[in-house]
Structures are given as C-alpha cells and as structure tokens.
Design a protein around this motif. Sequence first.
Motif, PDB file in Angstrom:
ATOM      1  N   ASP A  79       0.858  -1.177   0.000  1.00  0.00           N
ATOM      2  CA  ASP A  79       0.000   0.000   0.000  1.00  0.00           C
ATOM      3  C   ASP A  79       0.896   1.230   0.000  1.00  0.00           C
ATOM      4  N   LEU A 138      -7.782  -0.342  -4.804  1.00  0.00           N
ATOM      5  CA  LEU A 138      -8.573   0.833  -4.432  1.00  0.00           C
ATOM      6  C   LEU A 138      -7.654   2.040  -4.454  1.00  0.00           C
ATOM      7  N   THR A 193      -4.242  -0.776  -1.678  1.00  0.00           N
ATOM      8  CA  THR A 193      -4.793   0.577  -1.661  1.00  0.00           C
ATOM      9  C   THR A 193      -3.691   1.605  -1.876  1.00  0.00           C
ATOM     10  N   MET A 222      -5.874   1.577   4.868  1.00  0.00           N
ATOM     11  CA  MET A 222      -4.632   1.036   4.320  1.00  0.00           C
ATOM     12  C   MET A 222      -3.916   0.123   5.316  1.00  0.00           C
TER      13      MET A 222
END
Length: 529
Positions: free
Chosen positions: A81, A187, A218, A237
């Motif tokens: 992330d 995402l 993410t 996250m």
Amino acid sequence: MTQDPINDGNTPKQDGQPSTEEPIKAGGSSAVTQVEPDEGLKEMTLEMLPPLLREALSRAGWTSLMPVQAKSMPIIMGGHDLMVQSRTGSGKTGAFVLPILERIDPNLAATQALVLVPTRELARQVAHEAEVLVGDRARVVAVYGGVSFGKQVEGFKAGAHIVVGTPGRILDHLLRHNFNLQELRALIFDEADRMLSIGFYPDMKQVQRYMPKRRVNTFMFSATYPAFVMRLAGEFMHKPQMLSLSSKQVHVAEVQHVIYEVPRMGRERCLMRIIEVENPTSAFIFCNTKAQVEYVSTVLANFGYDADGLTGDLSQSKRESILDRVRAGSLRLLVSTDVAARGIDIPDLSHVIMYEPPEDPESYIHRAGRTGRAGASGEVITLVDVIQKLEMQRLAKRFTIDLVSRPLPTDETVRSVASERVTALLESTLRARPPLKQERMMRFMPLAQELGKNEEELAIIAMLLDDYYQQTLHSPPELPDIRQSTPRTEPVTGHEPASAREGDERKKRRRPRNRHKKSSGTDNRGSDA
C-alpha cells in the motif's frame, strides 16, 4: 496473468451486500514507512516494463516514465500500500493505472479497480487517461453525480473492469446493486484531501462496507497530508509506505505557506473566494486593526459563514462567550488582532489566514505557529497586493520559508466548487431520507420538472439551493477523527527501523507489574475506537 499479491485467502462476501461486521482496518498497525526519492530506491525504467505496459505507454505517446511513475511503480508492483504526495499534472494517473493493468483479468466481467475522485471533471479526466492506457484490454466507466444513471448503468452491465467516480455516486450504484466490489483488486484515492474537504468522508466509509473481507491493495494520492488525511489512510490502508516526491512542491506533516495576490480594493471578496475554495475546518483570520476585525467578521457572518470577531473592546461576557465556542471547537472562523488573540489556542487548527501581512515580520512567525502542531500539517494563507508580495518574498528569504504563490480563484472556480459540494451533500441527504419521506416528496416531482423547464422560474430553484448551501457553511465537513491514532512516519533504511526492533526487544524483556492481575479480555490496540 500475475496473481494478486494482496489476497489473503479469505472468502469474500456474496452478492455485493454491505458487511454487517466492522470493516477491515489497517491491519491493526498505524506505521507508515517514509520513502525518500534520494535514498537509493530503485526506479522503474521503460526498458524494465513488461510488454503489456510498454504497449500502454505507446498508446499514450509516452517515451519515458514521469518521476511519480518511475518512483512509485516498484512499490505498487511489489504489493505494498502506498501514499504519494502528488500535484495535479504530475502523471499520477499513469502511476496507478499501469501497475493495476497487469492485475486486470479481461475475461472477468467485474469491477477489479476502483478510483475515488472528488469531482466530476476529474472523474472524466482520469477515466479518459485510463481508457487510453488500457486500450482494448479493459473497460473503464466514469460515474459521478449531477447526471442520469442510465449510461452509467449500461457501462456496469457491459462489465466495468475499472470504475472511476465520486464517492457519493459510487455509493448510489452500490445501494442499487448496479455493481459490486467482490472482485476488487485495487482501491485508489485520487486527491484525497479535496475529497475530504468537499465532505465525502461519510460516503467513503459507507463504500468501505461493500469492500471484500480480504485485504485490497490501496493507494492514496494527495497534494497535502493534514492529520485527517493521515487518519483516513489509517482506516483504509495496511502498513502503507509514503513516497515524498519534492518538498519544494508538496508538503507532508508540515506547514504550507501560501500567498494570494489580490487587488487593493475588494480584498474582503477575495477572502470569501479563498475560504469558499479552501473550505477550512477551522481558521484563525488575523487583521492588523480592530476596525478590520469588525468589518471582516461582519462581512463573513452576513455572507453566511460561522464567523465571529475578537477585539479588546468587547465586554467580558461577550469575550468569554466567543472563547467558550473556540474551546469547544464549535466556532469555525475566528477573526482577531494579535493582541486580542494572545493566550488563545485552537486545537487542530487547519488554517491561519492573514487578511494582510503583519507590520512586524516576527509576528508572521507567531501567527503561522498556531497551525501545524503536534506533527500535523496546516496551511498559512496571506493576502497581498503587489508591494506586499515583495515584502513577503523578503520575509520568506529571511526565515527560509518555501512560499507558494497561487492564483486567486475565479468566479467559475468558486461556482464549480460550490456545485460539487452541494450536489454531494444533497445526494447524501437523499440517500439517508426515510422511505415515507421519499414517498411524500414525490408529490412535488411534477412541480420540480415544471420549474426546471421554465427559465424564469429557475431563480426559485437557485434560491432553494443557495439557502441549503448556506446552512452548510456553519459547520465544517465531517472528517476522520484525528484524535484517534494516525499513521506515523518513519524513515526507511531497507530494514525494520531500529527503534521498532529495540521496542520489540524491550517488550519481550519487560515483566508484567502484577502477574496475578486478571486480564479484562479486551485488547484495543487494533481498534478503531
């Protein structure tokens, strides 16, 4: 096809229904690893890319990777992330579209990447850039408020692999079961600070309920990282890394100093434009004289803002009343002179605004020091004319301040920002409306259609929208609670930080103070409460 490195094997929810359980947080960890560009991080080059991504670059007409792409792609493709400081036009769309392109399964007619953006213009722009990059390999659909659902629903039925949209309209489609997120692999939050400023946080949290139970890779892109953006990262996250591209252009967890050049006449109107666009959660507005304080606070209050003025001429009871609101965090804009503001501290102050530069350069530092405390970031805005701009440049050089000059928001910019905000708020209100009230309002649908067709009657609709919008000016947008734990920034050395290792060792060696004391059975370390 590369395997999604983030899937932990948990079974996703079925039928796209929202989870009734607590949504997955940041793995119970709030640590953020800071990645500096000059620390020897291996950058991605065009030659290192697989053929699929080189073809995408060729379609876009790019002959090399932009810095944000070269520096972020190794981290993203490694399955981490990532939080990225990024300004508009930096090439950030390619930074997240290119890595997720490899993860898209074109034979799976389901949403595999979701990009949340603050405005319809940005949704259209990002969707267009993504379409160019992915070519025929994936279908991209842009969804946003203010337009009919029809074409957007058709895009979902065709099988949208990448969905780009505003949080409110994304939530609308999820509620209507037009698509689901069970096959989601990535995402992305694009311009996270602006999304929160507009007021999309409640919608973002509702969208989170529709996310798969397994972790989803993410990425977050934001020009600034104030405390509430860091808190948002902590809620969505897992052990994110943070990439800082250039401290001269973007700022993380520090104060950003901004000047707006304004004409000598009409400064108060310029101030309102700036406040409208910036939408501060709380602000201290400094004036050099008591007369200015009274004038500015009156203008702001008459316009509809939650503003009050503080001068030495106020009665003790009036002063205490204002200070009580300040301490409670219920006063959004406080206008004051330096003298009257002595001893007043507004917690988590997001903005300091100077109606004009102080006469004493040292006062600038004292004023600016009221924001950006406890590691959070803040913004200091100063309105200047041509001569004052030169004075501010000298002050910046003297105190080694990185001064950013921004153009004054135009009427069109203010209209666009207000429209985006009121649309988001109204759609959110409509979603929360009980069924009986929705049924009741249907009696006015024919009248609404008639008013919309008649140009002379449009003023009635504009008046209703304006009244509703003015009510929102009395309260800041709902934001993540920054009093909760927020991700902390640590330098990366290629290994686990020594401080973390030493802390773990100390924990292992530490004996409990009372070995016979029973545990309460409650462990809040990973809690969001």
